[in-house]
Design an enzyme around this catalytic site. Structure first.
Site, short mmCIF file in Angstrom:
data_model
loop_
_atom_site.label_atom_id
_atom_site.label_comp_id
_atom_site.label_asym_id
_atom_site.label_seq_id
_atom_site.Cartn_x
_atom_site.Cartn_y
_atom_site.Cartn_z
N TRP A 1 0.84 -1.19 0.07
CA TRP A 1 0.19 -0.20 0.14
C TRP A 1 0.91 1.09 -0.05
O TRP A 1 0.46 2.42 -0.50
CB TRP A 1 -0.96 0.04 1.06
N LYS B 1 -12.66 -1.75 6.30
CA LYS B 1 -12.09 -2.39 7.22
C LYS B 1 -12.31 -2.47 8.62
O LYS B 1 -12.91 -3.17 9.44
CB LYS B 1 -10.48 -2.46 7.17
N ASP C 1 -1.89 6.91 5.94
CA ASP C 1 -2.88 5.62 5.60
C ASP C 1 -3.21 4.86 6.63
O ASP C 1 -2.37 4.00 7.06
CB ASP C 1 -2.51 5.04 4.21
C1 LIG Z 1 -7.43 -1.82 1.98
C2 LIG Z 1 -6.21 -0.94 1.99
C3 LIG Z 1 -6.16 -0.01 0.87
C4 LIG Z 1 -6.98 -0.05 -0.19
O1 LIG Z 1 -8.29 0.63 -0.01
P1 LIG Z 1 -9.25 0.79 -1.19
O2 LIG Z 1 -10.45 1.33 -0.21
O3 LIG Z 1 -9.49 -0.52 -1.85
O4 LIG Z 1 -8.79 1.95 -2.24
C5 LIG Z 1 -5.24 0.91 1.19
N1 LIG Z 1 -4.40 1.05 2.08
C6 LIG Z 1 -4.37 0.20 3.02
C7 LIG Z 1 -3.51 -0.01 4.45
C8 LIG Z 1 -5.34 -0.83 3.11
O5 LIG Z 1 -5.51 -1.93 3.97
#
Ligand SMILES: *Cc1c(COP(=O)(O)O)cnc(C)c1O
Length: 356
Positions: free
Chosen positions: A101, A192, A168
């Site tokens: 990511w 999540k 993030d």
């Molecule tokens: C799942 C995830 C993403 C991707 O998210 P999307 O909503 O599918 O764009 C980005 N960063 C992390 C840390 C993730 O776990």
């Protein structure tokens, strides 16, 4: 409880949230209409949006300067929206590479300025969080990924830096107490820890915006979203509603202090089994282990498929590892009951004895 859901995302939600959402799908708060059928600029929906925004701010104990937005396009859109709003083309941004990511965020940022990757754990297949780094003075911000969903590592403390810190937090948002005010901008896909796929929460310090000369398309300009109270255009109403319910649920559980305690207990239970069971082993260095995504492998690879089948029989789902890191991954998000972890641990013990 239907099954023990260890999915990495989209993932388990509180039963209470699913029940309320299912009712709102038919008749939302006695309006005689589904939540999907009411206008987003009507009073009942504005109340949902405002509660979702204020609960996020309250749970993170953010200062007044922060605004909460519920946007679309996933965390993946934030990979480009962040640099687009904060970098001019000659500017530098610092990134720390802790996995897939982070890499995607780095790739997008390169479209908008100069990216200085100041540390990476790539050499060791992302099995730890790098601690040695210097943030260049001229960097407009430092970007980190607080929890690495695929590899199973997590920052256990917030790095100190003089430049605005951006994170993030898609896979560990609202899972623990931390000083969220140290982060100038936080983003997290809701699917999540805070709801359903379809919306992404952004918490941003207003004072970092408006400092560049680039022209930003309206839909990607944080300032316009703020001016319009997160309703610049039609928001993803159902996803925002589910986030609101999930945050209400979290507050009802006792907020971050209470959920952190429970999350610590859940993670300790599973890591303890991984460390003591002769058949399984952890993938990452202990001090950087994630409390949200627990990655591990089996010492006899020929038993991997059999263990997955065995788990399925025990109603344990979603533990196959990501294709990049292999083995297993059990995601222990906020809504996963501790009973599910107990069942998982029992399954590991039983399987290991059977194979001894
Ligand atoms: C799942 C995830 C993403 C991707 O998210 P999307 O909503 O599918 O764009 C980005 N960063 C992390 C840390 C993730 O776990």
């Amino acid at each position: 409880m239907k099954v023990h859901n260890f999915n990495a995302g989209p993932s388990v939600l509180p039963n209470e949230v699913l029940y309320k959402a299912s009712k709102a799908l038919i008749d939302f708060d006695g309006t005689g209409m589904s939540i999907l059928e009411i206008g987003h600029r009507t009073e009942p929906f504005i109340a949902v949006m405002e509660e979702a925004r204020s609960l996020a701010k309250e749970l993170m104990q953010l200062e007044d300067d922060y605004e909460i937005l519920y946007l679309q396009g996933g965390a993946t859109t934030q990979f480009m929206q962040v640099p687009m709003n904060l970098l001019d083309s000659g500017d530098t941004a610092a990134y720390i590479d802790t996995g897939v990511w982070s890499n995607k965020a780095i790739k997008e940022a390169k479209l908008f300025g100069y990216v200085d990757v100041i540390a990476s754990s790539k050499e060791t297949n992302y099995n730890h969080i790098p601690r040695q780094f210097t943030v260049p003075q001229q960097a407009k911000y430092l970007h980190i990924t607080t929890n690495n969903t695929i590899y199973g590592t997590q920052w256990q403390s917030t790095p100190e830096t003089d430049v605005p810190l951006i994170a993030d937090m898609s896979s560990d948002i609202l899972s623990r107490q931390m000083d969220f005010n140290k982060y100038a901008l936080i983003y997290a896909g809701a699917q999540k820890n805070m709801g359903a796929a379809g919306t992404t929460m952004v918490a941003v310090r207003k004072s970092i915006l408006g400092k560049i000369t680039r022209k930003i398309p309206s839909i990607l300009d944080y300032r316009l979203h703020i001016e319009n109270a997160s309703m610049l255009n039609t928001p993803p109403v159902f996803a925002v509603y589910i986030s609101m319910l999930t945050l209400r649920w979290l507050k009802g559980q006792g907020g971050l202090a209470a959920i952190e305690k429970l999350n610590n207990k859940k993670a300790a239970l599973l890591y303890d089994e991984i460390d003591h069971n002769p058949l399984f082993r952890g993938n990452v260095v202990k001090e950087d282990r994630s409390k949200m995504n627990v990655t591990f492998t089996i010492d006899k690879p020929e038993l991997e498929e059999e263990f997955l089948k065995f788990c399925k029989k025990e109603d344990i789902v979603g533990i196959k590892g990501h294709r990049l890191s292999g083995g297993f991954r059990a995601s222990l998000y906020n809504a996963l009951p501790i009973e599910s972890v107990e069942v998982m641990v029992e399954a590991m013990k039983f399987f290991s004895l059977k194979k001894a």
